[in-house]
Design an enzyme around this catalytic site. Structure first.
Site, PDB file in Angstrom:
ATOM      1  N   ASN A 153       0.916  -1.277  -0.073  1.00 27.87           N
ATOM      2  CA  ASN A 153      -0.040  -0.053   0.030  1.00 27.87           C
ATOM      3  C   ASN A 153       1.051   1.376  -0.033  1.00 27.87           C
ATOM      4  O   ASN A 153       1.553   1.555   1.051  1.00 27.87           O
ATOM      5  CB  ASN A 153      -0.766  -0.102   1.386  1.00 27.87           C
ATOM      6  CG  ASN A 153      -1.499   1.221   1.378  1.00 27.87           C
ATOM      7  OD1 ASN A 153      -1.812   2.097   0.486  1.00 27.87           O
ATOM      8  ND2 ASN A 153      -2.206   1.479   2.708  1.00 27.87           N
ATOM      9  N   TRP A 154       0.928   1.902  -1.279  1.00 24.87           N
ATOM     10  CA  TRP A 154       1.924   2.948  -1.258  1.00 24.87           C
ATOM     11  C   TRP A 154       1.556   4.267  -0.877  1.00 24.87           C
ATOM     12  O   TRP A 154       2.329   5.101  -0.646  1.00 24.87           O
ATOM     13  CB  TRP A 154       2.413   3.391  -2.691  1.00 24.87           C
ATOM     14  CG  TRP A 154       3.089   2.414  -3.668  1.00 24.87           C
ATOM     15  CD1 TRP A 154       3.708   1.143  -2.848  1.00 24.87           C
ATOM     16  CD2 TRP A 154       3.662   2.355  -4.669  1.00 24.87           C
ATOM     17  NE1 TRP A 154       4.532   0.638  -3.960  1.00 24.87           N
ATOM     18  CE2 TRP A 154       4.325   1.258  -5.145  1.00 24.87           C
ATOM     19  CE3 TRP A 154       3.510   3.299  -5.800  1.00 24.87           C
ATOM     20  CZ2 TRP A 154       5.216   1.040  -6.142  1.00 24.87           C
ATOM     21  CZ3 TRP A 154       4.240   3.163  -7.005  1.00 24.87           C
ATOM     22  CH2 TRP A 154       4.839   2.038  -7.297  1.00 24.87           C
ATOM     23  N   LYS A 155       0.245   4.170  -0.232  1.00 28.43           N
ATOM     24  CA  LYS A 155      -0.459   5.325   0.450  1.00 28.43           C
ATOM     25  C   LYS A 155      -0.252   6.564  -0.678  1.00 28.43           C
ATOM     26  O   LYS A 155      -0.341   6.589  -1.792  1.00 28.43           O
ATOM     27  CB  LYS A 155      -0.027   5.622   1.662  1.00 28.43           C
ATOM     28  CG  LYS A 155      -0.162   4.314   2.643  1.00 28.43           C
ATOM     29  CD  LYS A 155       0.217   4.747   4.000  1.00 28.43           C
ATOM     30  CE  LYS A 155       0.184   3.582   4.867  1.00 28.43           C
ATOM     31  NZ  LYS A 155      -0.185   3.619   6.257  1.00 28.43           N
ATOM     32  N   HIS A 184      -9.663   0.907   4.409  1.00 29.31           N
ATOM     33  CA  HIS A 184      -8.405   0.991   5.317  1.00 29.31           C
ATOM     34  C   HIS A 184      -8.539   1.926   6.425  1.00 29.31           C
ATOM     35  O   HIS A 184      -9.656   2.948   6.249  1.00 29.31           O
ATOM     36  CB  HIS A 184      -7.305   1.571   4.324  1.00 29.31           C
ATOM     37  CG  HIS A 184      -5.895   1.591   4.998  1.00 29.31           C
ATOM     38  ND1 HIS A 184      -5.547   2.532   5.749  1.00 29.31           N
ATOM     39  CD2 HIS A 184      -4.808   0.831   4.880  1.00 29.31           C
ATOM     40  CE1 HIS A 184      -4.323   2.234   6.235  1.00 29.31           C
ATOM     41  NE2 HIS A 184      -3.927   1.015   5.590  1.00 29.31           N
ATOM     42  N   GLU A 189      -7.207   4.162   7.741  1.00 26.16           N
ATOM     43  CA  GLU A 189      -6.890   5.595   7.556  1.00 26.16           C
ATOM     44  C   GLU A 189      -8.012   6.316   6.955  1.00 26.16           C
ATOM     45  O   GLU A 189      -8.503   7.248   7.030  1.00 26.16           O
ATOM     46  CB  GLU A 189      -5.614   5.923   6.694  1.00 26.16           C
ATOM     47  CG  GLU A 189      -4.567   5.674   7.518  1.00 26.16           C
ATOM     48  CD  GLU A 189      -3.183   5.404   6.756  1.00 26.16           C
ATOM     49  OE1 GLU A 189      -3.307   5.458   5.483  1.00 26.16           O
ATOM     50  OE2 GLU A 189      -2.201   5.006   7.368  1.00 26.16           O
ATOM     51  N   GLU A 235      -5.801  -5.524   9.932  1.00 24.60           N
ATOM     52  CA  GLU A 235      -5.074  -4.530  10.251  1.00 24.60           C
ATOM     53  C   GLU A 235      -5.318  -3.769  11.699  1.00 24.60           C
ATOM     54  O   GLU A 235      -6.045  -2.929  11.440  1.00 24.60           O
ATOM     55  CB  GLU A 235      -4.622  -3.379   9.078  1.00 24.60           C
ATOM     56  CG  GLU A 235      -4.715  -4.127   7.699  1.00 24.60           C
ATOM     57  CD  GLU A 235      -3.691  -3.167   7.087  1.00 24.60           C
ATOM     58  OE1 GLU A 235      -2.493  -3.292   6.708  1.00 24.60           O
ATOM     59  OE2 GLU A 235      -4.288  -1.820   6.918  1.00 24.60           O
ATOM     60  N   GLY A 255       1.809   1.564  10.895  1.00 27.72           N
ATOM     61  CA  GLY A 255       2.937   2.738  10.705  1.00 27.72           C
ATOM     62  C   GLY A 255       3.567   3.188  11.961  1.00 27.72           C
ATOM     63  O   GLY A 255       4.390   4.288  11.959  1.00 27.72           O
ATOM     64  N   SER A 277       2.907  -2.635  10.137  1.00 32.03           N
ATOM     65  CA  SER A 277       4.327  -2.728  10.260  1.00 32.03           C
ATOM     66  C   SER A 277       5.266  -3.802  10.210  1.00 32.03           C
ATOM     67  O   SER A 277       6.046  -4.414  11.046  1.00 32.03           O
ATOM     68  CB  SER A 277       4.869  -2.374  12.112  1.00 32.03           C
ATOM     69  OG  SER A 277       4.319  -0.940  12.240  1.00 32.03           O
ATOM     70  N   GLY A 329       2.384  -1.332   4.430  1.00 34.75           N
ATOM     71  CA  GLY A 329       2.521   0.153   3.970  1.00 34.75           C
ATOM     72  C   GLY A 329       3.985   0.500   3.877  1.00 34.75           C
ATOM     73  O   GLY A 329       4.669   0.508   2.742  1.00 34.75           O
ATOM     74  N   GLY A 330       4.631   1.090   4.855  1.00 34.13           N
ATOM     75  CA  GLY A 330       5.965   1.810   4.695  1.00 34.13           C
ATOM     76  C   GLY A 330       7.094   0.816   4.029  1.00 34.13           C
ATOM     77  O   GLY A 330       7.785   1.310   3.355  1.00 34.13           O
TER      78      GLY A 330
END
Ligand code: PEP
Length: 249
Positions: free
Chosen positions: A9-11, A94, A96, A166, A172, A212, A233-234
């Protein structure tokens, strides 16, 4: 036997040219017949990343979609639009988006049904907050989110759905769930699906862990019996995402 899936997930990262460059650099590295690798990229980079991945086993995904096909929804992108581009995956619900953009269990359900209608695989996100976990409400929260998200989904459609567990407190933060916490939640989700949709649906649906995930912890997490890969993600916008995907094997 469920095939592993690892989705990045590149956000809101990478401009379209930077996205194309990263996808070109990564495409052979992420190609493994044992794992479905997916890059979920910003809308504006979908086409450039699809071009970069042409002919590769790595697939592209969007990070959201609207549940209507068209209409007066300024700024939105529909499932029909994604389908017409040939986008095979979309992240739905998601945390977010639930926390910052007003996504609800109802919109998650409408989007999930719409994605299925357009033959796009929804990666449906669920997960509890730190407080809900502290108050021992994790199971109840997950059951409610899953029940809403899958309302009117047929058991036979579960092979085309991906669930991502998640925990919000792990996203994150650098604090991944322990193997036991992640496996316990994913097992609970599978059992809930079994109780409501039957054994076959429960055994075919892929359930990912997200929060994470790194090259250091991916291997152990993805080896757990009820964890069929990860939503990352990251760590997905770094070259070391290659290791995360390969640990899915
Ligand atoms: C995510 O964005 O879905 C996610 C899991 O992020 P991270 O891997 O950075 O925790």
């Amino acid at each position: 036997m469920r095939k592993k899936l690892v989705a990045g997930n590149w956000k809101m990262h990478f401009t379209p040219p930077a996205a194309r460059k990263f996808a070109e650099e990564m495409k052979t590295k992420l190609c493994t017949p044992d794992v479905d690798a997916v890059l979920c990229v910003p809308y504006v980079s979908l086409q450039s990343v699809m071009d970069a991945l042409a002919g590769s086993l790595v697939k592209v995904g969007a990070q959201n979609m609207h549940y209507m096909d068209e209409g007066a929804y300024t700024g939105e992108i529909s499932g029909e639009m994604l389908a017409s581009m040939g986008v095979p995956y979309v992240i739905i619900g998601h945390s977010e988006r639930r926390e910052r953009f007003g996504e609800t269990d109802t919109t998650v359900n409408l989007k999930t049904l719409k994605a299925l209608q357009h033959k796009i695989t929804p990666i449906v996100c669920v997960g509890e907050s730190q407080r809900q976990r502290r108050e021992k409400r994790t199971a109840a929260v997950l059951r409610k989110q899953i029940t809403f998200a899958l309302d009117e989904v047929r058991p036979s459609e579960m092979a085309k759905i991906v669930i991502a567990y998640e925990p919000i407190w792990a996203i994150g933060t650098g604090e991944a769930a322990t193997l036991e916490q992640a496996e316990e939640a994913c097992e609970m989700i599978r059992e809930h699906i079994m109780d409501n949709m039957g054994e076959k649906a429960a055994q075919t649906v892929r359930i990912l862990y997200g929060g994470s995930v790194t090259p250091e912890n991916a291997s152990a997490l993805f080896a757990m019996p009820n964890i069929d890969g990860g939503l990352v993600g990251g760590a997905s916008v770094k070259p070391s995402f290659e290791q995360v995907v390969r640990y899915g094997k």
